[in-house]
Motif scaffolding. Structure first.
Motif, PDB file in Angstrom:
ATOM      1  N   SER A 288      36.907  56.709  34.910  1.00  0.00           N
ATOM      2  CA  SER A 288      37.119  57.563  35.810  1.00  0.00           C
ATOM      3  C   SER A 288      36.091  59.018  35.168  1.00  0.00           C
ATOM      4  O   SER A 288      35.255  59.265  36.068  1.00  0.00           O
ATOM      5  CB  SER A 288      38.296  58.077  36.575  1.00  0.00           C
TER       6      SER A 288
ATOM      7  N   GLY B 263      32.616  57.832  34.701  1.00  0.00           N
ATOM      8  CA  GLY B 263      31.281  57.323  35.854  1.00  0.00           C
ATOM      9  C   GLY B 263      31.252  58.495  36.505  1.00  0.00           C
ATOM     10  O   GLY B 263      29.846  59.510  36.312  1.00  0.00           O
ATOM     11  N   LEU B 264      32.113  60.020  35.775  1.00  0.00           N
ATOM     12  CA  LEU B 264      31.760  61.134  36.715  1.00  0.00           C
ATOM     13  C   LEU B 264      30.516  62.191  36.085  1.00  0.00           C
ATOM     14  O   LEU B 264      30.172  62.236  35.972  1.00  0.00           O
ATOM     15  CB  LEU B 264      33.124  61.967  36.759  1.00  0.00           C
TER      16      LEU B 264
ATOM     17  N   LEU C 129      27.025  60.637  35.341  1.00  0.00           N
ATOM     18  CA  LEU C 129      26.413  61.595  36.452  1.00  0.00           C
ATOM     19  C   LEU C 129      25.929  63.049  36.817  1.00  0.00           C
ATOM     20  O   LEU C 129      25.158  63.292  36.617  1.00  0.00           O
ATOM     21  CB  LEU C 129      26.958  61.394  37.836  1.00  0.00           C
TER      22      LEU C 129
ATOM     23  N   LYS D  16      23.582  62.577  33.545  1.00  0.00           N
ATOM     24  CA  LYS D  16      21.770  62.582  34.344  1.00  0.00           C
ATOM     25  C   LYS D  16      21.291  64.086  35.198  1.00  0.00           C
ATOM     26  O   LYS D  16      20.659  63.729  34.863  1.00  0.00           O
ATOM     27  CB  LYS D  16      22.075  61.583  35.349  1.00  0.00           C
TER      28      LYS D  16
ATOM     29  N   ILE E  90      33.837  63.278  44.143  1.00  0.00           N
ATOM     30  CA  ILE E  90      32.678  62.886  44.192  1.00  0.00           C
ATOM     31  C   ILE E  90      31.340  63.663  43.600  1.00  0.00           C
ATOM     32  O   ILE E  90      30.703  63.855  42.921  1.00  0.00           O
ATOM     33  CB  ILE E  90      32.160  61.035  43.964  1.00  0.00           C
TER      34      ILE E  90
ATOM     35  N   MET F 268      24.328  60.133  44.848  1.00  0.00           N
ATOM     36  CA  MET F 268      25.800  59.133  44.481  1.00  0.00           C
ATOM     37  C   MET F 268      25.031  57.669  44.427  1.00  0.00           C
ATOM     38  O   MET F 268      25.659  56.861  43.624  1.00  0.00           O
ATOM     39  CB  MET F 268      26.660  59.667  44.983  1.00  0.00           C
TER      40      MET F 268
ATOM     41  N   SER G 202      23.457  55.801  41.483  1.00  0.00           N
ATOM     42  CA  SER G 202      24.187  55.771  40.092  1.00  0.00           C
ATOM     43  C   SER G 202      25.247  54.768  39.892  1.00  0.00           C
ATOM     44  O   SER G 202      26.510  54.259  41.150  1.00  0.00           O
ATOM     45  CB  SER G 202      24.261  58.042  40.253  1.00  0.00           C
TER      46      SER G 202
ATOM     47  N   PRO H 186      27.069  54.246  37.607  1.00  0.00           N
ATOM     48  CA  PRO H 186      28.992  54.644  37.583  1.00  0.00           C
ATOM     49  C   PRO H 186      29.321  55.374  38.488  1.00  0.00           C
ATOM     50  O   PRO H 186      30.658  54.722  38.899  1.00  0.00           O
ATOM     51  CB  PRO H 186      27.899  55.174  36.569  1.00  0.00           C
ATOM     52  N   ALA H 187      28.513  56.067  39.322  1.00  0.00           N
ATOM     53  CA  ALA H 187      29.423  56.703  40.469  1.00  0.00           C
ATOM     54  C   ALA H 187      29.626  55.894  41.179  1.00  0.00           C
ATOM     55  O   ALA H 187      30.704  55.775  41.878  1.00  0.00           O
ATOM     56  CB  ALA H 187      28.195  57.442  41.215  1.00  0.00           C
TER      57      ALA H 187
ATOM     58  N   LEU I  93      32.954  53.663  39.843  1.00  0.00           N
ATOM     59  CA  LEU I  93      34.386  54.277  40.735  1.00  0.00           C
ATOM     60  C   LEU I  93      34.036  54.723  41.798  1.00  0.00           C
ATOM     61  O   LEU I  93      35.532  54.243  42.128  1.00  0.00           O
ATOM     62  CB  LEU I  93      33.657  56.110  39.673  1.00  0.00           C
TER      63      LEU I  93
ATOM     64  N   HIS J  89      42.217  55.805  39.909  1.00  0.00           N
ATOM     65  CA  HIS J  89      41.657  56.467  39.946  1.00  0.00           C
ATOM     66  C   HIS J  89      41.422  57.788  41.185  1.00  0.00           C
ATOM     67  O   HIS J  89      41.025  58.955  40.852  1.00  0.00           O
ATOM     68  CB  HIS J  89      40.234  55.418  40.974  1.00  0.00           C
TER      69      HIS J  89
ATOM     70  N   LEU K 230      40.554  61.697  40.033  1.00  0.00           N
ATOM     71  CA  LEU K 230      39.508  62.749  41.467  1.00  0.00           C
ATOM     72  C   LEU K 230      40.197  63.808  41.418  1.00  0.00           C
ATOM     73  O   LEU K 230      40.338  65.176  42.018  1.00  0.00           O
ATOM     74  CB  LEU K 230      39.704  61.973  42.727  1.00  0.00           C
TER      75      LEU K 230
END
Lengths: 309, 309
Positions: free
Chosen positions: A294, A297-298, A301, A304, B197, B209, B212, B214-215, B218, B291, B295
């Motif tokens: 998690s 992944g965040l 982003l 980037k 996210i 999002m 991406s 990875p986003a 997730l 996950h 968050l």
């Protein structure tokens, strides 16, 4: 004779420890990039809690082959980023006698260098320091400053003892660790949760994280995953380490993590060295690391987006 | 006779749908807080893709007991936040004939109201709309606008059909769903991953999002956890729903999630209604939701910091 050292990277960590080695009598040349002109002209000013010092490298270069000497040590102190190819950067100055020192953050960062130079001694080093480079040519050392180093993947050597002696002569508390990979895992117990959380929480300092129950609960889960990975890869850490890290977070004076500093300055963050490599190790051993996933992944982003700004 | 409606909350969603019901002939009074003076004086201007409209509530009040009539419906359109006690807010105007409509975001938000007023009909309603309130008394309706409603916990009724008819008469596409809780889970498949996210990624719009990897990875993991929770609590969703949501994210025009809008305006975010309640359902059924936990931990800290600024 005083050893020849080629320092690659004169950011906060490289500049600080290069200065200490120079103070100890080593002949330190420095490879600079964006700060080349300034360091070439003025050297590096160190403002340190233990006294100011001016570091004038023996030679300041833009590429390693501008150095004439054969270095006894190449100390790599750049950030660990996918776009920085360390073997290519140093290759022309890696002689049979050259020991390569990786003074960098992250886990499993040694492999690319170890396989590029299998005949050379590879030294892995971890800094415990609160230091920053507010501008080119200026290093601010606020707290701590010790170093821990050892041969990769394990053991020690006379040259490692010589280097440790130089650090100590320069005033750096230095310990040789014959199991340096375990030491990296231990440091990751702090870095893997708190560096990402500090950024993802919208800029939280260590105090704010330590005072947030949900942040601490998440940090604990991440540490449990790191501990599992360390164990799977043959570097077990005791269960008590988790409470130890949490306690140290609670007792620290509030400060910004290195990743948060990078984020705020719109610099690339060491997402891969700290999280990406851990996640890849998890895949290798087929370990489920949802909390690390998690954060990874965040943060990928965020990094980037931050690079684009 | 046209029904008496008491609208609680004249933010973007409340203002918009209240206006539509008024257009349809309902007698709509409005409970306002911070926007009381402005709405009392000027009413609410709706700038809509389907034509502008001016909504003048029959009465604008600061507390429900300033209304003289007995409402047929109380429509609660506030945000779902721990500091807003809905039963206390509406209690004095809940008569035996009064249906309570929750036109709000989140999952498992009905329980506190259902247990406070066990004899009253409780209607759960979900809005699918892109709407904002750039300033008090002004609503901007940019896209979509349908509504889905049903009796909580399930079923329908004549009064629900009457309300749906009013919405339709006011130009709102409205569907009655006799399994409205499943519909809430379905909406959560979008809200639980993409709202958090978008904020944690440092302000990512739907396009960023969706582009991406990875986003999206997730988001997919979060959706799998939501699907498990929905199933455990008796509201199964088909596995194909995950690809469906991802595809809709990919095909959408770039826009900011509601949570990101709140974050940027330093308003409280619906962390508990969207994530906290899901995590508590997971605890109830002893389901592992790492996950969602991640968050939730991060977003709680962000929300706390954001409220302090």
């Amino acid at each position: 004779m005083n050893p020849q050292i080629l320092l690659v990277g004169t950011g906060a960590v490289g500049g600080y420890y290069g200065a200490r080695l120079s103070q100890a009598g080593a002949r330190v040349s420095a490879l600079c990039r964006s700060d080349y002109d300034l360091v070439k002209k003025n050297g590096i000013a160190i403002r340190s809690v233990s006294g100011d010092y001016h570091f004038t490298p023996e030679k300041v270069v833009r590429a390693v082959d501008e150095c004439r000497s054969e270095p006894d040590y190449i100390i790599v102190a750049t950030k660990v980023l996918p776009e920085i190819n360390i073997p290519d950067t140093i290759r022309k100055k890696v002689f049979p006698k050259t020991s390569i020192v990786l003074l960098q953050n992250g886990i499993d960062i040694e492999e690319p260098v170890a396989s590029a130079f299998p005949e050379n001694e590879l030294i892995s080093a971890i800094a415990f320091i609160s230091v920053s480079r507010p501008e080119y040519g200026l290093i601010e050392h606020r707290d701590y400053g010790s170093i821990r180093l050892g041969r990769y993947p394990s053991g020690s050597s006379e040259k490692i003892e010589l280097l440790a002696g130089l650090f100590r002569k320069g005033g750096v508390p230095c310990e040789i660790d014959s199991d340096i990979v375990t030491a990296r895992w231990r440091k990751l117990m702090w870095n893997a949760p708190f560096n990402p959380i500090s950024v993802l929480a919208g800029g939280a300092d260590t105090r704010e994280m330590a005072e947030s129950a949900p942040a601490l609960m998440l940090a604990r889960k991440v540490m449990e995953e790191i501990r599992t990975l360390a164990e799977k890869s043959g570097h077990p850490l005791p269960p008590s380490i988790i409470d130890g890290v949490i306690e140290s977070a609670l007792s620290m004076t509030p400060s910004k993590t290195s990743m948060l500093q990078d984020y705020e300055l719109k610099r690339p963050m060491e997402v891969e060295a700290i999280l990406g490599n851990a996640v890849r190790i998890a895949r290798r051993y087929d370990v489920h690391v949802p909390h690390l996933d998690s954060l990874y992944g965040l943060l990928s982003l965020v990094d980037k987006k931050n690079r684009k700004v």
